[in-house]
Design a protein around this motif. Structure first.
Motif, mmCIF file in Angstrom:
data_model
loop_
_atom_site.group_PDB
_atom_site.id
_atom_site.type_symbol
_atom_site.label_atom_id
_atom_site.label_comp_id
_atom_site.label_asym_id
_atom_site.label_seq_id
_atom_site.Cartn_x
_atom_site.Cartn_y
_atom_site.Cartn_z
ATOM 1 N N ARG A 16 0.825 -1.208 0.000
ATOM 2 C CA ARG A 16 0.000 0.000 0.000
ATOM 3 C C ARG A 16 0.860 1.259 0.000
ATOM 4 N N ALA A 17 1.913 1.246 0.804
ATOM 5 C CA ALA A 17 2.800 2.412 0.871
ATOM 6 C C ALA A 17 3.481 2.640 -0.478
ATOM 7 N N ASP A 18 3.931 1.567 -1.113
ATOM 8 C CA ASP A 18 4.574 1.684 -2.434
ATOM 9 C C ASP A 18 3.587 2.204 -3.473
ATOM 10 N N ALA A 19 2.361 1.697 -3.426
ATOM 11 C CA ALA A 19 1.341 2.138 -4.381
ATOM 12 C C ALA A 19 1.015 3.611 -4.159
ATOM 13 N N GLU A 20 0.950 4.027 -2.908
ATOM 14 C CA GLU A 20 0.662 5.435 -2.614
ATOM 15 C C GLU A 20 1.793 6.337 -3.093
ATOM 16 N N LYS A 21 3.033 5.890 -2.918
ATOM 17 C CA LYS A 21 4.179 6.676 -3.377
ATOM 18 C C LYS A 21 4.146 6.809 -4.900
ATOM 19 N N ARG A 22 3.865 5.701 -5.597
ATOM 20 C CA ARG A 22 3.780 5.711 -7.054
ATOM 21 C C ARG A 22 2.636 6.609 -7.521
ATOM 22 N N ALA A 23 1.502 6.553 -6.807
ATOM 23 C CA ALA A 23 0.353 7.377 -7.174
ATOM 24 C C ALA A 23 0.675 8.859 -6.994
ATOM 25 N N GLU A 24 1.411 9.180 -5.943
ATOM 26 C CA GLU A 24 1.780 10.572 -5.712
ATOM 27 C C GLU A 24 2.685 11.098 -6.820
ATOM 28 N N GLN A 25 3.616 10.260 -7.271
ATOM 29 C CA GLN A 25 4.494 10.654 -8.372
ATOM 30 C C GLN A 25 3.689 10.838 -9.651
ATOM 31 N N ASN A 26 2.743 9.938 -9.905
ATOM 32 C CA ASN A 26 1.912 10.054 -11.105
ATOM 33 C C ASN A 26 1.048 11.302 -11.057
ATOM 34 N N ARG A 27 0.535 11.643 -9.869
ATOM 35 C CA ARG A 27 -0.261 12.858 -9.740
ATOM 36 C C ARG A 27 0.577 14.088 -10.035
ATOM 37 N N ALA A 28 1.829 14.058 -9.617
ATOM 38 C CA ALA A 28 2.709 15.194 -9.866
ATOM 39 C C ALA A 28 2.978 15.351 -11.357
ATOM 40 N N VAL A 29 3.131 14.242 -12.063
ATOM 41 C CA VAL A 29 3.422 14.298 -13.499
ATOM 42 C C VAL A 29 2.154 14.596 -14.292
ATOM 43 N N SER A 30 1.081 13.923 -13.974
ATOM 44 C CA SER A 30 -0.142 14.055 -14.756
ATOM 45 C C SER A 30 -0.956 15.277 -14.372
ATOM 46 N N GLY A 31 -0.692 15.835 -13.220
ATOM 47 C CA GLY A 31 -1.485 16.950 -12.749
ATOM 48 C C GLY A 31 -0.984 18.292 -13.254
ATOM 49 N N ARG A 32 -0.334 18.309 -14.394
ATOM 50 C CA ARG A 32 0.193 19.549 -14.948
ATOM 51 C C ARG A 32 -0.609 19.942 -16.178
ATOM 52 N N THR A 33 -0.624 21.228 -16.458
ATOM 53 C CA THR A 33 -1.344 21.703 -17.633
ATOM 54 C C THR A 33 -0.528 21.393 -18.885
ATOM 55 N N LYS A 34 -1.186 21.514 -20.016
ATOM 56 C CA LYS A 34 -0.514 21.258 -21.282
ATOM 57 C C LYS A 34 0.632 22.237 -21.501
ATOM 58 N N ALA A 35 0.441 23.485 -21.107
ATOM 59 C CA ALA A 35 1.486 24.501 -21.269
ATOM 60 C C ALA A 35 2.700 24.165 -20.397
ATOM 61 N N GLU A 36 2.464 23.682 -19.176
ATOM 62 C CA GLU A 36 3.582 23.315 -18.302
ATOM 63 C C GLU A 36 4.368 22.153 -18.884
ATOM 64 N N LYS A 37 3.647 21.171 -19.401
ATOM 65 C CA LYS A 37 4.321 20.021 -20.018
ATOM 66 C C LYS A 37 5.144 20.460 -21.220
ATOM 67 N N GLN A 38 4.574 21.337 -22.043
ATOM 68 C CA GLN A 38 5.280 21.812 -23.227
ATOM 69 C C GLN A 38 6.508 22.623 -22.833
#
Length: 59
Positions: A16-38
């Motif tokens: 569970r802890a590993d999954a939560e850590k992975r989810a937090e990293q994914n939220r940081a990457v996916s939670g950005r706007t298109k302009a930020e990614k570009q």
């Protein structure tokens, strides 16, 4: 005496802890706007081209 530990529960807690850590990293990457990614992609590409342009050739 040492306290007994249920290994199954320990493994589940760790998973569970590993999954939560992975989810937090994914939220940081996916939670950005298109302009930020570009912008990040452009910064990365410009840094790569700068380094490639200043690379020394082995002769």
């Amino acid at each position: 005496m040492a306290e007994t530990v249920n290994l199954r529960q320990f493994r589940r807690q760790k998973a569970r802890a590993d999954a939560e850590k992975r989810a937090e990293q994914n939220r940081a990457v996916s939670g950005r706007t298109k302009a930020e990614k570009q912008r990040d992609r452009l910064e990365k590409d410009s840094a790569r081209s700068f380094l490639d342009g200043h690379r020394r050739d082995r002769s």
